[in-house]
Design a protein around this motif. Structure first.
Motif, PDB file in Angstrom:
ATOM      1  N   LYS A  77      -7.298  10.057   2.518  1.00 39.87           N
ATOM      2  CA  LYS A  77      -5.815  10.244   3.709  1.00 39.87           C
ATOM      3  C   LYS A  77      -5.238   8.199   3.904  1.00 39.87           C
ATOM      4  CE  LYS A  77      -4.006  12.763   7.034  1.00 39.87           C
ATOM      5  NZ  LYS A  77      -3.732  13.670   7.963  1.00 39.87           N
ATOM      6  N   TYR A  78      -5.583   8.006   4.421  1.00 38.13           N
ATOM      7  CA  TYR A  78      -6.073   6.800   4.120  1.00 38.13           C
ATOM      8  C   TYR A  78      -6.760   5.571   4.158  1.00 38.13           C
ATOM      9  CZ  TYR A  78      -3.670   9.210   8.181  1.00 38.13           C
ATOM     10  OH  TYR A  78      -2.155   9.870   8.935  1.00 38.13           O
ATOM     11  N   CYS A  79      -5.866   4.451   3.926  1.00 40.00           N
ATOM     12  CA  CYS A  79      -6.791   3.655   3.257  1.00 40.00           C
ATOM     13  C   CYS A  79      -7.996   3.775   1.399  1.00 40.00           C
ATOM     14  CB  CYS A  79      -8.124   2.649   3.471  1.00 40.00           C
ATOM     15  SG  CYS A  79      -7.500   2.203   5.702  1.00 40.00           S
ATOM     16  N   PHE A 154       1.863  -0.780   4.121  1.00 42.26           N
ATOM     17  CA  PHE A 154       1.049  -0.055   4.481  1.00 42.26           C
ATOM     18  C   PHE A 154       2.685   1.704   3.763  1.00 42.26           C
ATOM     19  CE2 PHE A 154       3.861  -1.143   7.898  1.00 42.26           C
ATOM     20  CZ  PHE A 154       4.774  -0.327   7.827  1.00 42.26           C
ATOM     21  N   ARG A 176      -1.907   2.780   5.139  1.00 40.38           N
ATOM     22  CA  ARG A 176      -2.693   2.862   6.633  1.00 40.38           C
ATOM     23  C   ARG A 176      -2.177   3.295   7.535  1.00 40.38           C
ATOM     24  NH1 ARG A 176      -2.008  -1.254   9.198  1.00 40.38           N
ATOM     25  NH2 ARG A 176      -0.350  -3.040   8.896  1.00 40.38           N
ATOM     26  N   ARG A 177      -2.639   3.624   8.440  1.00 40.97           N
ATOM     27  CA  ARG A 177      -2.033   3.953   9.768  1.00 40.97           C
ATOM     28  C   ARG A 177      -1.255   2.912  10.277  1.00 40.97           C
ATOM     29  NH1 ARG A 177      -1.295   9.231  11.771  1.00 40.97           N
ATOM     30  NH2 ARG A 177      -1.028   8.327  13.572  1.00 40.97           N
ATOM     31  N   SER A 181       4.677   4.710  10.574  1.00 41.14           N
ATOM     32  CA  SER A 181       4.047   6.087   9.934  1.00 41.14           C
ATOM     33  C   SER A 181       2.959   7.069  10.026  1.00 41.14           C
ATOM     34  CB  SER A 181       2.872   5.040   8.495  1.00 41.14           C
ATOM     35  OG  SER A 181       2.236   4.792   9.145  1.00 41.14           O
TER      36      SER A 181
END
Length: 181
Positions: A77-79, A154, A176-177, A181
């Motif tokens: 989901k992230y990174c 991001f 990334r957050r 975002s």
């Protein structure tokens, strides 16, 4: 008496400037904004009320004329470490694709990288037959090792172009957050 005359002389300019202000004619600015808002609302309701066009077989006609479906998927989901580009040819014709461009985006900054192939083998331009799917795995560590500042970006997006010049793009994904975002 002198004080009264002095006060009276000071009040004359206040009396002269105490006129009624002239307002603009009507509510022209208000009418302008109402018309500006009403046009998209009317368009929406007209589109909903009008019957959809139907071909002879009874199936609705597709408004979208997109020949390629481009998806950019991530492993987390992230990174994410790996992005997967999936290109599906939905048309009845074969398409030649140029090299895709991976675009990293921050607020006002943008970095573009042309993806030429896999493991130092150039596979683009790519001939994609009708109904076939092409999948490309993109390791992001290569880009992050090339430029450390890319970790601060991001969003990512892929843009593709066929040999005739028509361009396609995937939807933007969040890497990334961030505050935006």
């Amino acid at each position: 008496m002198k004080k009264l005359l002095f006060i009276w002389l000071l009040l004359i300019p206040a009396g002269v400037f105490a006129q009624n202000e002239v307002h603009p004619e009507g509510y022209k600015l208000l009418w302008f904004f109402l018309i500006l808002v009403a046009i998209p609302i009317l368009y929406y309701f007209i589109r909903k009320l009008l019957p959809k066009s139907v071909n002879t077989k009874g199936k609705p006609v597709s408004v979208s004329r997109r020949q390629l479906k481009i998806d950019l998927l991530k492993d987390r989901k992230y990174c994410p470490n790996v992005l997967t580009l999936r290109v599906e040819n939905k048309s009845k014709k074969d398409i030649d694709l140029e090299a895709p461009v991976l675009s990293f985006r921050k607020l006002w900054s943008k970095r573009n990288f042309k993806l030429k192939g896999i493991n130092r083998y150039e596979i683009y331009p790519l001939f994609l037959e009708a109904g076939k799917t092409h999948e490309l795995r993109i390791d992001l560590s290569v880009f992050f090792n090339h430029d450390r500042k890319l970790k601060r970006f991001f969003r990512a997006k892929i843009r593709l172009q066929d040999t005739k010049g028509k361009s396609y793009s995937s939807s933007s994904i969040i890497l990334r957050r961030s505050l935006f975002s």
